[in-house]
Design a protein around this motif. Structure first.
Motif, short mmCIF file in Angstrom:
data_model
loop_
_atom_site.label_atom_id
_atom_site.label_comp_id
_atom_site.label_asym_id
_atom_site.label_seq_id
_atom_site.Cartn_x
_atom_site.Cartn_y
_atom_site.Cartn_z
N THR A 152 -59.60 -25.52 69.96
CA THR A 152 -58.69 -26.05 69.09
C THR A 152 -59.18 -25.69 67.50
OG1 THR A 152 -59.89 -27.96 68.94
CG2 THR A 152 -58.25 -27.83 70.69
N SER A 153 -58.17 -25.90 66.62
CA SER A 153 -58.56 -25.76 65.18
C SER A 153 -59.70 -26.60 64.62
CB SER A 153 -57.34 -26.48 64.22
OG SER A 153 -56.29 -25.56 64.43
N GLY A 206 -58.05 -27.48 57.70
CA GLY A 206 -56.98 -27.48 56.93
C GLY A 206 -56.59 -25.97 56.92
N LEU A 207 -57.42 -25.09 56.81
CA LEU A 207 -56.97 -23.77 56.72
C LEU A 207 -55.96 -23.35 57.89
CD1 LEU A 207 -57.97 -21.18 54.58
CD2 LEU A 207 -59.42 -20.66 56.23
N GLN A 208 -56.64 -23.80 59.06
CA GLN A 208 -55.62 -23.28 60.31
C GLN A 208 -54.59 -24.17 60.47
OE1 GLN A 208 -58.69 -22.87 63.61
NE2 GLN A 208 -59.68 -24.03 62.21
N ALA A 209 -54.14 -25.42 59.80
CA ALA A 209 -52.97 -26.16 60.06
C ALA A 209 -51.81 -25.76 59.72
CB ALA A 209 -53.42 -27.54 59.26
N SER A 210 -51.54 -24.98 58.61
CA SER A 210 -50.29 -24.67 58.05
C SER A 210 -50.45 -23.55 56.87
CB SER A 210 -49.25 -25.61 57.82
OG SER A 210 -49.64 -26.35 56.48
N TYR A 211 -49.42 -22.92 56.64
CA TYR A 211 -49.45 -21.86 55.48
C TYR A 211 -49.65 -22.75 54.16
CZ TYR A 211 -48.39 -18.19 52.49
OH TYR A 211 -48.37 -17.41 51.38
N GLU A 212 -49.13 -23.77 54.11
CA GLU A 212 -49.16 -24.75 52.88
C GLU A 212 -50.52 -25.13 52.89
OE1 GLU A 212 -46.52 -24.83 54.96
OE2 GLU A 212 -45.03 -23.92 53.98
N GLN A 213 -50.94 -25.77 53.68
CA GLN A 213 -52.35 -26.37 53.64
C GLN A 213 -53.47 -25.28 53.45
OE1 GLN A 213 -53.78 -29.37 56.43
NE2 GLN A 213 -51.90 -30.59 56.68
N ALA A 214 -53.28 -24.21 54.04
CA ALA A 214 -54.09 -23.01 53.85
C ALA A 214 -54.11 -22.73 52.35
CB ALA A 214 -53.82 -21.93 54.73
N ASN A 215 -52.99 -22.64 51.60
CA ASN A 215 -52.88 -22.44 50.35
C ASN A 215 -53.58 -23.40 49.41
OD1 ASN A 215 -51.36 -19.94 50.53
ND2 ASN A 215 -49.38 -20.87 50.49
N ARG A 216 -53.35 -24.60 49.78
CA ARG A 216 -54.22 -25.75 49.47
C ARG A 216 -55.68 -25.53 49.38
NH1 ARG A 216 -50.95 -30.18 52.19
NH2 ARG A 216 -48.94 -29.78 51.17
N VAL A 217 -56.29 -25.17 50.43
CA VAL A 217 -57.49 -24.95 50.66
C VAL A 217 -57.90 -23.89 49.69
CG1 VAL A 217 -59.29 -24.20 52.32
CG2 VAL A 217 -57.82 -25.90 52.90
N ARG A 218 -57.27 -22.74 49.78
CA ARG A 218 -57.82 -21.69 49.03
C ARG A 218 -57.70 -21.86 47.55
NH1 ARG A 218 -55.14 -18.65 53.19
NH2 ARG A 218 -53.19 -18.85 52.30
#
Length: 198
Positions: A64-65, A164-176
């Motif tokens: 899992t993530s 968070g990076l694995q959760a969704s595209y939007e969350q990955a963008n926030r992490v980056r």
């Protein structure tokens, strides 16, 4: 669910550290196994799985993530803890620990390391593949350790970011974006200081 992965990861790290008597066998397994599904990773499973919530565990054998994020952060911690007697993990919230990319920013402030670090970090910030990010982070942990062994890194929050990076595209963008802010912000502060001195 914000913070649960960080809380769990912090608890596991402290269990592995055992108040100054680190579990060297498990830490060695962590360093040598790149993924939670590796045979050598089985050494950490009893501690890791016992600390995860039931819903965070895989039902079909595909990690899992949560499992991926926690395991990666534990591995990073094990890499930095090797050869150290003092705990190398500390929460950034209490002021003694640093976010991983903030620690890299301090290294970036040195002229001789800036270009090489930028070459590794900019592609890492651009990728959307979690496996590539984790592999890149493992290399950065080794670079950080080689250049500054005294830093205490908030690996628990790094696990939260990896989740968070694995959760969704939007969350990955926030992490980056957060990682980029932590990494590049110091340079701007240094530039202001240099300008004030001239």
């Amino acid at each position: 669910m914000t913070g649960k992965i960080a809380t769990t990861t912090a608890r596991i790290i402290k269990t592995l550290y055992r108040n100054g008597e680190p579990n060297k066998a498990v830490l060695a397994d962590l360093r040598s196994a790149a993924t939670v599904t590796s045979q050598r990773a089985q050494g950490v499973w009893p501690i890791m799985m016992a600390n995860l919530e039931r819903y965070q565990l895989s039902r079909d054998g595909v990690p899992t993530s949560a499992e991926v994020a926690v395991y990666a952060a534990l591995r990073f911690y094990a890499i930095q803890q090797q050869g150290q007697t003092q705990l190398v993990y500390e929460s950034a919230e209490n002021g003694n620990g640093q976010a991983f990319f903030s620690a890299l920013a301090q290294l970036r402030a040195q002229e001789e390391t800036r270009v090489a670090l930028d070459r590794r970090i900019q592609p890492l910030l651009a990728t959307t593949n979690p496996t590539s990010v984790i592999n890149g982070l493992a290399q950065l942990v080794k670079i950080l350790k080689a250049n500054d062994r005294q830093q205490k890194i908030d690996y628990a929050w790094l696990a939260q970011d990896l989740y968070g990076l694995q959760a969704s595209y939007e969350q990955a963008n926030r992490v980056r974006l957060r990682w980029g802010q932590q990494y590049f912000w110091i340079k701007q502060a240094s530039t202001k200081n240099e300008g004030a001195q001239n």
